[in-house]
Every structure is written in C-alpha cells, then in structure tokens.
Design a protein around this motif. Structure first.
Motif, short mmCIF file in Angstrom:
data_model
loop_
_atom_site.label_atom_id
_atom_site.label_comp_id
_atom_site.label_asym_id
_atom_site.label_seq_id
_atom_site.Cartn_x
_atom_site.Cartn_y
_atom_site.Cartn_z
N PRO A 159 65.73 15.77 113.12
CA PRO A 159 67.16 15.84 113.45
C PRO A 159 67.77 17.19 113.10
CG PRO A 159 66.86 14.66 111.39
CD PRO A 159 65.47 15.00 111.89
N THR A 160 68.98 17.41 113.55
CA THR A 160 69.65 18.68 113.25
C THR A 160 70.08 18.77 111.78
OG1 THR A 160 71.73 17.73 114.04
CG2 THR A 160 70.44 19.02 115.62
N ALA A 209 67.85 18.80 118.17
CA ALA A 209 66.82 18.00 117.51
C ALA A 209 65.45 18.27 118.12
CB ALA A 209 67.16 16.52 117.63
#
Length: 244
Positions: A159-160, A209
């Motif tokens: 994920p970011t 992502a």
C-alpha cells in the motif's frame, strides 16, 4: 539451486507457480536460480496479484502484540498459553509464523508456531510450537509475547502507507488465495511511479500501490537498484535487494 519440478505451471522467465491453495513447501522457502535470482514461496491474499507488482507481508494484529503469558513457561514446553486480546485468530493464522518472547521474563527467544485452532479473542489461547521447537527459558506471567505472521503467508499489494515489510515482487499473476513465488533478489520487472534514476535506489511508492519510486522521495526500505529507467506509470528494470 532449488528447482521445484513438481510445480503446476511456469510463468514468464520460467518462474514456477503452484496452483494449490495450501503450499507444497513451507512459506518462505527460498528458490535460487543459477543466475542468482532468488524467489520466496508465498500465499497470496484474497485478490489476484499482477505481474510486476510489489507485495507486502501481512500486517501485525494490534491485539496480538505485547500480550501476557497466561501460564508460567518451563524449559521444554511445547506450547505456550497466552492471553489473546479482543481480536479473533483464525485457524492456523500463525502457523509458520513466530511467537516472540518479550517483557521482563524469558525474553529474547523467538519460536516458530505450529498448526493451531481458531480463537474468538479475549481469552486464553494455546499456541503450539512447531516441531523441533521447545521453550528454552523460564517465563513467568509477568512476561509478554507477540504473535508474528509468517512474512510470506497472505501477502498483499504494497500500500501507499506501509503496514509491514516488503515481501517481494510478483513475477507473474498469482491467483487470489493461491500459492506462488515472489522474486526477492536479482533483475526484475517492476511497476514504477515518478522518475527513477539509473543506478539509483528504488523504494515503495507513496503515490501508487504496488509500485516503486525514487529513493530521494521517501525514507521507505530499499527495494533495489535501478538498472533501466522507464517512464512514470510504466515498468522499470530493478535489481532487487530485498533478500540481500
């Protein structure tokens, strides 16, 4: 050099993929090609992977971290009773993962976890140790432990905002809830965002992502060294250093 000839299919570059939901080898088994590329056997989460996507290990469960030892541990014990927080543990969620002894009693030991029953949370859970593991030190009920997932079991797209460690790059599609191999070392095709620098460091992207970006834009852990620069939102060539 480990060549899993029993795998059910070959992906791009000859990367073996196991179509079984349960692994043929322990999660994290390392495969090394003659050219030095390394792969780790992993279980995908409930969503398909995309070739070139960066993958992350499963995040720790807050109510399973720093929990109390429920019954004193003696040397030679093959299971440890803990007081699980108010979050359920699914059947075998921690199999192949680790029970880490912390706190002030019996601390400093890390034991592999064996198969275990599901637990609804909020009570005493018996954590069996894997074969070949026994308690090596006394621990009183003043001690605490943490349950840590196997880093290659139930991986997700990175994920970011990082939630756990980098697990590897998917070298081909791995179907949801199926097993396959993640690349962790050597030349790989990886999705990128931003403008990478030749021979510069690539790190997990904070914008997209599953992608990497230039290291100057983040303090995230290093994924690898850029071998070929590509346009943003494209596929770059990165020499992965996740596995050293």
């Amino acid at each position: 050099h480990f060549n899993p000839g029993g795998a059910s299919g070959l992906g791009s570059g000859g990367v073996a993929v196991d179509a079984q939901a349960r692994g043929r080898w322990p999660w994290g088994t390392k495969m090394v090609y003659r050219d030095g590329r390394c792969f780790r056997y992993a279980l995908k989460s409930g969503a398909d992977s995309v070739a070139g996507d960066l993958q992350q290990s499963r995040a720790a469960v807050a109510n399973h971290i720093g929990i109390a030892v429920q019954t004193a541990v003696v040397v030679g014990d093959r299971s440890i009773l803990v007081t699980l927080g108010a979050t359920a543990a699914t059947i075998n969620e921690y199999e192949g993962g680790y029970l880490v002894m912390e706190g002030t009693s019996g601390h400093g030991y890390c034991y592999e976890v064996g198969p275990h029953a599901a637990h609804a949370g909020g009570g005493t859970m018996t954590v069996p140790l894997a074969g070949g593991n026994t308690a090596q030190a006394l621990a009183t009920t003043s001690g605490t432990v943490s349950l840590i997932h196997n880093p290659y079991r139930t991986v997700i797209v990175f994920p970011t905002t990082p939630l756990a460690q980098v697990a590897g790059v998917s070298p081909r599609v791995i179907t949801a809830s199926r097993a396959g191999w993640l690349q962790t070392h050597g030349t790989a095709a990886v999705f990128c965002t931003g403008t990478l620098t030749l021979d510069g460091m690539a790190v997990p992207s904070t914008a997209t992502a599953g992608s990497v970006m230039p290291s100057a834009a983040s303090t995230s852990p290093q994924v690898g060294i850029v071998q070929r620069v590509a346009a943003a939102a494209s596929v770059a060539t990165v020499f992965l250093t996740i596995d050293g």
